[in-house]
Design a protein around this motif. Sequence first.
Motif, mmCIF file in Angstrom:
data_model
loop_
_atom_site.group_PDB
_atom_site.id
_atom_site.type_symbol
_atom_site.label_atom_id
_atom_site.label_comp_id
_atom_site.label_asym_id
_atom_site.label_seq_id
_atom_site.Cartn_x
_atom_site.Cartn_y
_atom_site.Cartn_z
ATOM 1 N N GLU A 172 0.639 -1.161 0.011
ATOM 2 C CA GLU A 172 -0.149 0.019 0.017
ATOM 3 C C GLU A 172 1.059 1.242 -0.279
ATOM 4 O O GLU A 172 0.484 2.221 -0.756
ATOM 5 N N VAL A 209 -1.630 5.420 9.513
ATOM 6 C CA VAL A 209 -2.353 5.720 8.407
ATOM 7 C C VAL A 209 -3.737 6.146 9.043
ATOM 8 O O VAL A 209 -4.193 7.340 8.185
ATOM 9 N N LYS A 210 -4.567 5.647 9.671
ATOM 10 C CA LYS A 210 -5.714 6.026 10.159
ATOM 11 C C LYS A 210 -5.580 7.502 10.802
ATOM 12 O O LYS A 210 -6.544 8.146 10.694
ATOM 13 N N TYR A 254 -3.458 9.678 10.149
ATOM 14 C CA TYR A 254 -3.347 11.005 8.804
ATOM 15 C C TYR A 254 -4.558 10.962 8.175
ATOM 16 O O TYR A 254 -5.134 12.196 7.779
ATOM 17 N N ARG A 255 -5.415 9.900 7.733
ATOM 18 C CA ARG A 255 -6.624 10.040 7.185
ATOM 19 C C ARG A 255 -7.700 11.082 8.078
ATOM 20 O O ARG A 255 -8.522 11.650 7.338
ATOM 21 N N ALA A 256 -7.596 10.529 9.215
ATOM 22 C CA ALA A 256 -8.493 11.412 10.290
ATOM 23 C C ALA A 256 -8.236 12.942 10.073
ATOM 24 O O ALA A 256 -8.891 13.652 10.319
ATOM 25 N N HIS A 257 -6.923 13.407 9.977
ATOM 26 C CA HIS A 257 -6.683 14.582 9.681
ATOM 27 C C HIS A 257 -6.733 15.212 8.278
ATOM 28 O O HIS A 257 -6.301 16.210 7.993
ATOM 29 N N GLY A 258 -7.274 14.548 7.631
ATOM 30 C CA GLY A 258 -7.381 14.819 6.051
ATOM 31 C C GLY A 258 -6.466 14.437 5.085
ATOM 32 O O GLY A 258 -6.438 15.331 3.727
ATOM 33 N N ASP A 309 -4.527 12.879 2.157
ATOM 34 C CA ASP A 309 -4.790 11.575 1.154
ATOM 35 C C ASP A 309 -3.625 10.802 1.123
ATOM 36 O O ASP A 309 -2.590 11.087 1.622
ATOM 37 N N ASP A 310 -3.804 9.786 0.363
ATOM 38 C CA ASP A 310 -2.879 8.561 0.247
ATOM 39 C C ASP A 310 -1.523 8.885 -0.104
ATOM 40 O O ASP A 310 -0.645 8.462 0.205
ATOM 41 N N ILE A 349 0.230 10.600 2.520
ATOM 42 C CA ILE A 349 0.654 9.522 3.735
ATOM 43 C C ILE A 349 1.935 8.716 2.946
ATOM 44 O O ILE A 349 2.895 8.431 3.821
ATOM 45 N N HIS A 377 -5.151 20.953 8.309
ATOM 46 C CA HIS A 377 -5.087 19.483 8.781
ATOM 47 C C HIS A 377 -5.169 19.393 10.308
ATOM 48 O O HIS A 377 -5.580 18.503 10.810
#
Length: 394
Positions: A47, A120-121, A123-127, A129-130, A133, A301
């Motif tokens: 990933e 990863v979770k 960072y995604r919660a802070h907006g 994108d992959d 990340i 963020h």
Amino acid sequence: MNIELKTLAERLGITEYPGVLEPIYASICKQAPICGIPDTLEQLHLEFAPFGDYYDFVLRGARALQNDKDLLIWLTLGVTYCKDATENEAAHFPLPLGDGSEARDVFPILLIALELPETVKRYRAHGFDDAQIRKNLGNLAESIRAHALSQGRATISRGSYNWLIHYTKARIFDHMGFVFQAGTWGDEAILLRNRKSGEQVFLMLKGRFTALGTLVGLRGAEDVPALFEATLEETETAFIGYRAVGQQVCAERECFAKNEWDAILRPGDDVIKFHIPRGADFTPSHVEESMKQGFMLCKRHYPECNFRKIVCTSWMLDPKLLDILPEHAKIAQFIRRFVLFPSGDTAGTACMSYVWPGETCSTGELPENTSLQRGIKRMMLENSYIFWTTGAWR
């Protein structure tokens, strides 16, 4: 029967550890050690590729570590503790003493890697994108590569481990070749701004200084005695304290009236910490745009933070560099954009791994291939050194 934590630590070359690990250790002894490590690493590799070219090494080391019961238990302890620990707490988790084996070399890498699914979770919660990340997690591979090139072994140092913890907690990100971190201002100084002129001044809150205004114990001047200790007196009408001017602090206290000066940065305020990776572009227009975008991204963020300033602590801010660089040099222009004060560093070695990566020779034998190398080497031969300096972007 499980062995005592102290005994396990001693087997791994660890002499001290936080007492809070005792109850955590007691709880994990009642369950099986962490398992499925290769599967976790494979999923991360597919990933986000955080291991870069070192994936096979990390996977091989992980399999070796799973066959070492002591290391596996200590890794389980570390993963359990660090998951909910703060950045500062996680930075104090003790690492096993290296012995040259792949299992020991991979240990700190795995301690970081096994928290990455949670990272990863976060960072995604802070907006984020992959793609962003993936860029942030790539710092793990860069740290492994740096150690392999400088020390000949694929692992990460204690310093790199502590640095990567900031990424695991998703409070930091890379942008335009620089690094921005949501942080808190410390207790070394407050920053004042004149209401009329806009002039900004740091007043020290702590530190012992010589008659020359330098920190006591500086390399090259270890025997110079202290003349004063910096303190700040704040009344209803004024700030009374010791002004910092670059790497020096004025020996006489000064009074700054509150009807003319505002405190714009105090201990505990939210700040954006600005970090400088190797190879950063110091072109003034690029730096200006980076600062502008970095500030806006931090606000996006981390909306829970009320950022007051962009701040930086780096040897690249030592104003003595202005004496050896041309006035138009990019780093010189960068330094002049900050209000500065001495950060507390007395060792004077922070620039060495950057200016002379991998070099272990004596000062007199150091290469002189760049103007920076020539200038700093000349300073060191004259018993003068470059120190960490803290600044606030004007």
